[in-house]
Write an enzyme that holds these catalytic residues in place. Structure first.
Site, PDB file in Angstrom:
ATOM      1  N   SER A 115       0.829  -1.195   0.000  1.00  0.00           N
ATOM      2  CA  SER A 115       0.000   0.000   0.000  1.00  0.00           C
ATOM      3  C   SER A 115       0.874   1.259   0.000  1.00  0.00           C
ATOM      4  CB  SER A 115      -0.962  -0.041   1.193  1.00  0.00           C
ATOM      5  OG  SER A 115      -2.007   0.891   1.024  1.00  0.00           O
ATOM      6  N   ASP A 134      -6.146  -3.461  -2.049  1.00  0.00           N
ATOM      7  CA  ASP A 134      -5.030  -3.136  -1.157  1.00  0.00           C
ATOM      8  C   ASP A 134      -4.342  -4.388  -0.593  1.00  0.00           C
ATOM      9  OD1 ASP A 134      -3.565  -2.208   1.264  1.00  0.00           O
ATOM     10  OD2 ASP A 134      -4.514  -0.306   0.786  1.00  0.00           O
TER      11      ASP A 134
END
Length: 288
Positions: free
Chosen positions: A40, A154
């Protein structure tokens, strides 16, 4: 004493800007970062660093305020996301050209999650920014990336601090920077203090608000889901640390800063620098 580092950077939204301070502190103390893996925001910072553009990225972040954040958020009317996530990547690519991961001067990897299978997806080749864009696809906020039959979201969902995905060289030390944690105790104390101040405020407007707004407003559907998600990510990162046993773990828990506090970059960078300095001092006291 080993000075070569395999570096791992966690997820954490805007709190991941602390990774910049961590990298700068490592380098200032003579550590040589030979590989990097991230998830991320950690994938973004790690990718920019691997491309040799970290200083330019830091200077660019100084220009980001609330207004600029809104300009970079390409809102979209969709059932599965609020923003496309294209505008922010294009803005960064203006000073960090996209490259093939294999052409980076150091080994780099980024982690995403396949929504269909629930499996972790590791990027070690292909477009740097496609890997970053997949890894930062915060569920419900950024549009998922569709690739090879997968729906990528993510990486923090499956591996928020991918210590098991970084390339290791003989004799290097494993350094992990974890900004996924929240200091909920300090956060609750701050909220209680603010609530007390509101209750005892003498201003007419505040007294009216006190009657209209319940004391437990901060406990709602959004905060409930947000904290549950944060707790799960935190537990996964702690389990990874127990499994991989990094030589240096910089554990940065924050109470003041949220996922979207990108306009506070210099403060977050300073926290990363300070916490890394403390962790290095502790490490050196053991090995010297």
């Amino acid at each position: 004493m080993a000075k070569d580092v395999a570096l791992v950077l966690s997820s954490g939204g805007a709190r991941g800007l602390a990774h910049i301070g961590a990298i700068e502190e490592l380098q200032s103390q003579g550590y040589n970062i030979r590989s990097v893996s991230g998830c991320s925001m950690g994938a973004l910072i790690g990718g920019v660093f691997a491309a040799g553009k970290l200083e330019e990225f830091r200077e660019w972040m100084k220009t980001i305020d609330r207004r600029r954040m809104l300009e970079l958020t390409d809102f979209s009317l969709s059932l599965n996301h609020l923003a496309k996530g294209t505008r922010i990547i294009e803005a960064i690519m203006e000073f960090v050209p996209d490259v093939e991961i294999a052409d980076l001067p150091i080994p780099y990897s980024a982690v995403a999650t396949d929504w269909r299978s629930g499996r972790e997806v590791v990027f070690r080749e292909g477009s740097l920014f496609q890997a970053i864009r997949a890894s930062i696809s915060l569920p419900t906020f950024y549009e998922p990336v569709q690739r090879d039959g997968m729906i990528l979201i993510d990486g923090g969902v499956t591996n928020p601090i991918p210590m098991n995905r970084v390339v290791r060289h003989p004799g290097d030390i494993l350094v992990a920077i974890d900004v996924s944690g929240h200091d909920y105790k300090a956060q609750s104390e701050m909220q209680q203090e603010l609530a007390e101040k509101r209750k005892h405020s003498t201003s007419l407007s505040q007294q009216i608000l006190n009657r209209l707004i319940p004391d437990n407003l901060e406990f709602n559907y959004y905060t409930m889901l947000s904290r549950v998600n944060s707790i799960m990510i935190r537990q996964n990162s702690k389990l990874m640390a127990q499994l991989m046993k990094p030589d240096i773990l910089v554990d940065i828990q924050m109470s003041r800063y949220t996922t979207f506090d990108f306009d506070k970059s210099e403060k977050l960078i300073a926290i990363g620098q300070k916490k890394t300095q403390q962790a290095l001092e502790k490490y050196l006291s053991k090995v010297v």
